[in-house]
Design an enzyme around this catalytic site. Structure first.
Site, short mmCIF file in Angstrom:
data_model
loop_
_atom_site.label_atom_id
_atom_site.label_comp_id
_atom_site.label_asym_id
_atom_site.label_seq_id
_atom_site.Cartn_x
_atom_site.Cartn_y
_atom_site.Cartn_z
N GLU A 155 0.83 -1.20 0.00
CA GLU A 155 0.00 0.00 0.00
C GLU A 155 0.86 1.25 0.00
OE1 GLU A 155 -3.08 -0.01 -0.48
OE2 GLU A 155 -3.90 -1.93 0.20
N ASP A 195 -5.01 -9.45 -7.71
CA ASP A 195 -5.31 -8.59 -8.85
C ASP A 195 -4.14 -7.93 -9.54
OD1 ASP A 195 -4.99 -7.23 -6.46
OD2 ASP A 195 -6.56 -5.78 -6.81
N GLU A 209 -19.81 -4.79 -2.99
CA GLU A 209 -18.44 -5.29 -2.92
C GLU A 209 -18.33 -6.70 -3.50
OE1 GLU A 209 -14.99 -4.48 -1.03
OE2 GLU A 209 -15.79 -3.08 -2.49
N GLU A 257 -12.65 0.57 -9.52
CA GLU A 257 -12.31 -0.42 -10.55
C GLU A 257 -13.28 -0.46 -11.73
OE1 GLU A 257 -10.24 -1.42 -6.84
OE2 GLU A 257 -12.37 -1.12 -7.29
#
Length: 603
Positions: free
Chosen positions: A187, A323, A441, A506
């Site tokens: 992150e 991902d 989600e 996304e």
């Protein structure tokens, strides 16, 4: 950029003194790397920024290295290739269409400016603004995550005064300490290192390169382990005190495989290959073990960095926890101008497997031709391994459509471009199917037997709901009606395990990329509908807030949370889809997984 000295001196002593001084300062700049001189490679052809950054005494550089690298891998050499275009050729738009587009673009900018002003007034230098209470949150090191994530958005939106103010504030961030016990290296990489690099690439402001170098040196310390594999959940204090470290026995594959874009870009800009070397060692392991996993072509969701085992786990998917490992394969190919051919091979092999096993066509009313990406579990059945596809979709996995659009265009793969369109259409469909026009989600659907399609069967749908609820096949079908009501299931959905919307980017990310790749005008309308519904439901007195449940009939309850990606990604992509196509042209720029735009190497 290279410091081009345009002062000319007469031949003689002055010239010799100048050359001596330049040589001495250049050596001083590079001596801390242990290399003694700038790395050789394509960066010398691509305007490397090698001027001193006045931070040779930086805290993270002065710490001792316990496990030094003896054989630094050099940056790739040669002239970048002329890669196929990602963006389509856009024709002239009508005056009406241009006016509509610009009006929508300004609406997005207004929404961003409102959030930025609230953050600046209430949470400046903190990681996040709590958009309901107006309090602050520090969840990403306490180093101003929203500030850094928003830098390139400010520049892209033409907010130059705000950008200058933000850069001045960001220049004062100190990465020598944190309020957190554990720092997430992934992150930190995508938000801070990516944010500084993109803002530097766009503006050329050397203060941003200095901060990128500081973050890069801090993160490089996570690789100071016996086998040079990184620590994803990092004991910051132990490292800061000079303690020895060892890579973990378990890490999420995305946290190990998604550092290469940022580290490579930093090496290309500075000419120092140490960051590229760090992640190239990871790439080599991925390549070596790609065909040896339990689902050859893909890597499992968890890996073992300590033993360098990336092929043991039995769960595979393109979604959460995996991902960006896949996302970065075609993007790295674009970033380095095709100079590392393995990225294309690794991408093509992984997508060959994913498109065969991970994506499915759901059974839906009207039989729309869409695809959803699920998760594969390799399980033992009767002593043999069997593949069990979990038909759960995720908002996060909507990135995959954009990835396949990039890969399809870069590598001339029509199958990937077709899959990209069906995956993006699947995300758009899911948005529209929910009562507030916003995707949750996670959700579960019933699959067609083949991706060629199937007719809607309401009885089959209800049976699937009963099984998901734990009923056996003898249960009365009418029992499903109460479950449908209780779980608030639109037709086609079998279960919605996580009903939140957390301001995720996304879906609009892939809508934007597919629009730039194909020019499909309906995507502009879909994007605008998405923006309006999100604004309507998430707006607070200060900014925008996450939603607790997008399946409710009444106004969804807001959560006092606004992650930095709302301003760093979501609003940026909404703005860009309504911009002129040459603003961040995908044939010149490539986005990291936090929507930070890096310059590509071009021939």
């Amino acid at each position: 950029m290279v410091m081009r000295r345009r002062l000319w001196f007469p031949l003689g002593t002055a010239t010799l003194l100048l050359l001596f001084y330049w040589s001495w300062t250049a050596q001083d700049e590079y001596q801390w790397t242990g290399l003694g001189k700038p790395a050789q490679g394509p960066q010398e052809e691509h305007q490397v920024d090698t001027a001193p950054l006045d931070n040779s005494d930086y805290f993270w550089r002065k710490l001792p290295t316990h496990y030094p690298v003896r054989d630094i891998k050099p940056l790739p050499t040669g002239k970048p290739h002329a890669l196929p275009k990602i963006q389509t050729t856009f024709g002239k738009e009508s005056e009406h269409d241009a006016a509509t587009r610009k009006e929508r673009q300004q609406a997005v900018k207004k929404a961003f400016a409102r959030c930025w002003n609230s953050y600046k007034e209430n949470a400046m230098m903190s990681d996040e603004l709590a958009p309901i209470s107006g309090t602050t949150k520090d969840v990403f090191g306490g180093w101003g995550a929203t500030l850094v994530d928003s830098l390139d958005t400010l520049w892209i939106m033409g907010m130059r005064e705000e950008f200058e103010e933000a850069v001045t504030a960001a220049a004062d961030i100190r990465f020598e300490s944190t309020s957190l016990t554990t720092v997430n290296a992934f992150e930190t990489t995508i938000r801070y290192l990516g944010g500084f690099l993109a803002a530097y690439d766009l503006s050329g402001d050397r203060r941003l390169l200095r901060k990128a170098r500081e973050v890069g040196d801090m993160l490089y310390k996570t690789f100071d382990t016996p086998n040079r594999m990184p620590i994803s959940r990092w004991d910051f204090d132990n490292a800061a005190q000079g303690g020895k470290q060892v890579a973990p026995e378990m890490a999420l594959v995305a946290e190990v495989g998604s550092l290469c874009m940022e580290f490579t870009r930093l090496s290309l800009i500075t000419g120092d290959p140490k960051w590229y070397d760090a992640t190239e060692r990871i790439r080599e392991i991925f390549e070596e073990q790609q065909s040896t996993t339990k689902l050859p072509g893909m890597w499992p969701i968890s890996v073992n960095p300590r033993e360098k085992l990336f092929n043991v786990d039995n769960t595979f998917g393109l979604g959460a926890m995996a991902d960006s490992t896949y996302e970065y394969l075609p993007k790295m190919h674009a970033l380095v101008g095709g100079l590392i051919p393995s990225y294309q091979t690794m991408y093509e092999e992984s997508m060959k497997t994913a498109l065969k096993y991970n994506v499915f066509r759901p059974m839906l009313p009207g039989s729309p031709d869409i695809l959803i990406s699920g998760t594969i579990h390799v399980e033992k059945v009767g002593g043999k391994e069997a593949l069990n596809l979990e038909h759960q979709g995720q908002h996060l996995v909507c990135f995959a459509g954009g990835m396949l659009a990039v890969g399809g265009k870069l590598f001339g793969n029509a199958e990937h471009l077709e899959a990209a369109q069906k995956l993006v259409d699947g995300c758009i469909w899911t948005y529209k199917a929910m009562p507030h026009g916003i995707m949750p989600e996670t959700f579960i659907m019933h699959p067609c037997k083949s991706n060629e399609g199937c007719e809607w069967d309401e009885l089959l749908w209800k049976r699937a709901i009963l099984r998901e609820a734990g009923f056996d096949d003898l249960a009365e079908v009418d029992d499903a009606d109460s479950i449908i009501s209780e779980w608030r299931l639109p037709k086609g959905f079998v279960k919605i395990p996580d009903t939140r919307y957390i301001l995720r980017p996304e879906a609009i990310e892939s809508v934007f990329i597919l629009y730039r790749a194909t020019g499909r005008k309906d995507l502009l309308e879909s994007a605008w509908t998405m923006f309006e519904t999100i604004q309507k439901n998430t707006r607070t007195a200060l900014a925008n807030a996450a939603l607790a449940d997008v399946t409710t009939e009444g106004r969804p309850e807001k959560i006092d949370s606004m992650e930095s990606f709302w301003m760093g990604e979501t609003l940026k992509y909404f703005y860009l889809i309504f911009s002129e196509p040459d603003l961040i042209n995908l044939d010149e720029w490539v986005f990291n997984t936090e929507a930070h735009a890096f310059k590509r190497l071009l021939p």
